[in-house]
Design an enzyme around this catalytic site. Structure first.
Site, PDB file in Angstrom:
ATOM      1  N   GLU A  63       0.827  -1.209   0.000  1.00 30.48           N
ATOM      2  CA  GLU A  63       0.000   0.000   0.000  1.00 30.48           C
ATOM      3  C   GLU A  63       0.862   1.260   0.000  1.00 30.48           C
ATOM      4  OE1 GLU A  63      -2.893  -0.372  -0.820  1.00 30.48           O
ATOM      5  OE2 GLU A  63      -3.195  -2.479  -0.324  1.00 30.48           O
TER       6      GLU A  63
ATOM      7  N   HIS B  85      -4.887  -5.501 -11.333  1.00 32.52           N
ATOM      8  CA  HIS B  85      -4.144  -6.407 -10.453  1.00 32.52           C
ATOM      9  C   HIS B  85      -3.592  -7.597 -11.230  1.00 32.52           C
ATOM     10  CE1 HIS B  85      -6.896  -4.070  -7.943  1.00 32.52           C
ATOM     11  NE2 HIS B  85      -5.873  -4.028  -7.113  1.00 32.52           N
TER      12      HIS B  85
END
Length: 702
Positions: free
Chosen positions: A350, A436
């Site tokens: 993140e 992703h």
């Protein structure tokens, strides 16, 4: 001419180029009347000054139209004494989204490379037919629930193959139950949605499918679920402790719902439970502090944002997810509710989004760019694990294996993305692949670069798309190459640009060896990212490639139709030996000519450029590109040429010719929301003749 060098010069070949724009190559020494000379300017200042000059004259890849300017937005030090200077483009004062650029310069004031985002030339009007209110209504419709319009509507130019005038609106709220900070680009002519970009990167679940703190520092004892007993930097104040890092500006961990850091009367944190939020903050703070240290010690980056700053983390998100929202990270829980989503590689991932966003080019747009962003998060997660060497979390290249987010094991496998149903190899479908999954090729490349195809030592084998065998160079070297390549990023970043950037990076970082360079190249080949025209070569440090600088004096010329002007075009040898340089000019307005005396020089020589116009030369401002076509390498600079009073700014649409009307000079008409004054009339003019309405009135701006 060496054609492979026409688009983008190789890093080593451009040493000393920046001062090519007519700047002195000697460091500036300021002197007072009787006192001693001041110290030479620091390396960063010299690099920045050279980069600014390159941006101003449109050096090589920094070409711009007459209504465009570059504004410096950041300087990031890299390895090998280089600085990466980021710029944003504007057009008639409007921000150009996707028009950014990077100049690579060294501490001696020499430009080493120029990179710009891919965009067509901008020649559009800046009058909006759609109101801002309508654009906002359209933007609001893109989210399921809207909490607020955080910014805009703001008029911008959306760059690309066909630049368009657009409103940018930042809408915050939720989309299908997930948080969103959505940038919506609404066509200012038609009202259609042209593009969207969400600051929130919901990496975990989707992948399975300012001022410094001056309070006293403390060393807290943490009991993490994933990392075990660790120490974390906390803040002490008035007998109370908090999970706020006193040494790493902006870094903290708190409760997602209250947005408050945890506090206590002692400096002991967490109970080791997977459901305890204070424990989750132990893991999150330990991981983010470790990542910060890794960035500094391994990569030379100052903090998460590259400027000595970081971002808060929040735990307790009620979702099977974790995400970066553009200014903070948030972490939820596993599907079975037994664990918080705070293992080291997920936290590192993140914050990897934060690094991607705060390197040149920002977060970018599109699925291929988004896939590279997701992969960047995975790479920084792996780097953090290997730096930490925490015995409770053996470093590996599996992503999120410890949280077991949805009960099916790791989210992604960097050594073999296909194990999660993601592509191992690049193909033409990647730009349309979910972000992703689109992380697969670059993740695979990084594993092959760091570990190789059959590494042994407990590391899994990795298939290659070309059946090649690769020996890795180690994760620390791979990380340095990847990160310094990332500093060349633009908003149109794609796999082929990443290939060239990391080859340049390897060549710069390891100047006395081709092993690293060749492995970078082999790894890209092994994931089917093919060679790019003009990409660098290594050849085990051959003799210095011949290179030269190109400069103009003056760099701008104004004249009336029928007049001529001269400009001195100078060259200088910057590397190696002199070479023949053929001079040419392009981008001249209709009715103007350019001639060089002589038209070919040996680098180190100069020529006189004569710009001649006729009475019928189109008035206005043009950016004339001067090309020096060398035997080994080519360079370009831009000459700003204004003929007459300049006419209306580029992109302002003048009124259509009306042959039935009897207009005379001085008549004023309204068109496209602006006032225009007639200064020339002829009954024989063709419809649309711009000379019919040549002067743009000061009553409005388009």
């Amino acid at each position: 001419m060496k054609s492979l060098r026409t688009r983008r010069a190789g890093l080593a070949a451009i040493t000393g180029l920046a001062l090519a724009a007519g700047m002195s190559s000697m460091p500036a020494l300021a002197e007072t009347g009787t006192g001693p000379a001041a110290q030479p300017a620091p390396p960063e200042a010299l690099a920045t000054s050279a980069a600014d000059e390159a941006a101003a004259i449109g050096l090589d890849e920094l070409k711009k139209g007459p209504a465009e300017t570059f504004r410096r937005v950041g300087v990031t030090p890299g390895a090998a004494g280089l600085f990466y200077v980021a710029y944003e483009r504007s057009y008639q004062g409007l921000p150009v989204v996707g028009g950014d650029a990077v100049v690579v310069a060294d501490g001696e004031g020499a430009v080493r490379d120029t990179v710009s985002a891919d965009t067509a030339s901008i020649t559009i009007g800046t009058h909006a037919d759609v109101t801002a209110e309508r654009a906002e209504r359209t933007a609001r419709q893109q989210l399921t629930t809207v909490d607020s319009v955080e910014a805009g509507p703001e008029l911008v130019v959306l760059a690309g193959d066909s630049p368009k005038l657009a409103y940018e609106v930042l809408v915050t709220g939720t989309d299908a139950g997930a948080p969103s900070r959505l940038h919506v680009f609404v066509d200012a002519r038609s009202g259609a949605v042209l593009d969207t970009r969400d600051e929130v990167k919901r990496s975990a679940l989707a992948g399975a499918a300012a001022a410094a703190d001056e309070r006293p520092a403390a060393l807290g004892s943490g009991n993490g679920y994933y990392n075990g007993n660790v120490t974390i930097d906390t803040t002490s104040s008035g007998g109370q402790y908090s999970t706020r890092d006193p040494n790493r500006r902006g870094l903290s961990c708190g409760n997602y719902n209250s947005r408050q850091v945890f506090t206590g009367s002692d400096d002991n944190w967490g109970n080791g439970s997977g459901t305890d939020l204070e424990t989750a903050c132990v893991d999150a703070l330990y991981a983010s502090q470790t990542e910060w240290d890794m960035l500094g010690e391994w990569l030379g980056r100052d903090g998460i944002n590259g400027q000595g700053g970081g971002f808060p983390a929040y735990v307790g998100l009620n979702a099977v997810n974790a995400y970066w929202d553009g200014s903070s990270t948030s972490f939820g829980h596993s599907r079975d509710g037994r664990r918080q989503v705070t293992p080291m590689d997920v936290v590192g991932h993140e914050y990897g989004h934060a690094i991607f966003q705060t390197t040149p080019g920002g977060a970018g747009r599109g699925n291929e760019n988004g896939g590279l962003n997701e992969s960047t998060g995975d790479i920084f997660g792996a780097l953090t694990e290997f730096y930490a060497q925490n015995p409770n979390d053996d470093p590996d290249y599996d992503v999120g294996e410890e949280v077991n987010l949805v009960g099916s094991g790791p989210i992604r496998y960097m050594n073999d993305p296909s194990r999660a149903g993601h592509p191992n190899c690049y193909s033409s479908s990647i730009p349309n692949t979910e972000v992703h999954a689109a992380a697969g090729p670059q993740n695979h490349w990084f594993y092959l670069l760091a570990e190789g195809s059959n590494p042994g030592n407990g590391m899994p084998s990795s298939p290659t798309c070309d059946n090649s065998s690769i020996t890795g160079i180690g994760i620390q070297k791979a990380g340095k190459i990847f990160y310094n390549g990332l500093l060349r990023k633009t908003s149109s970043w794609d796999h082929r640009q990443a290939r060239v950037a990391t080859l340049e990076s390897a060549k710069t970082l390891f100047p006395n060896s081709c092993v690293e360079f060749d492995t970078v190249k082999a790894a890209w080949n092994a994931v089917s990212v093919s060679a790019v025209g003009g990409e660098p070569t290594c050849d085990n440090q051959p003799p210095v490639e011949n290179d030269f600088s190109l400069s103009l004096n003056p760099s701008s010329v104004s004249l009336e139709p029928g007049e001529s002007a001269t400009v001195t075009v100078s060259t200088e040898v910057t590397e190696g030996d002199a070479q023949a340089v053929q001079l040419s000019a392009s981008g001249l307005p209709s009715g103007a000519t350019a001639s060089f005396d002589p038209d070919s020089v040996e680098s180190g020589g100069s020529a006189v450029l004569t710009i001649a116009t006729s009475a019928n030369t189109t008035e206005g401002t043009s950016q004339v590109t001067i090309t020096g076509d060398g035997v080994d390498i080519d360079h370009t600079v831009q000459l700003s040429l204004t003929v007459g009073d300049g006419g209306p700014p580029p992109g302002c649409d003048s009124p259509a010719w009306d042959s039935a009307a009897n207009y005379v000079p001085g008549d004023v008409v309204s068109h496209a929301g602006h006032e225009w004054e007639s200064t020339w009339y002829s009954s024989g003019a063709e419809p649309g003749d711009p000379r019919s309405w040549a002067v743009w009135s000061d009553l409005g701006a388009c």
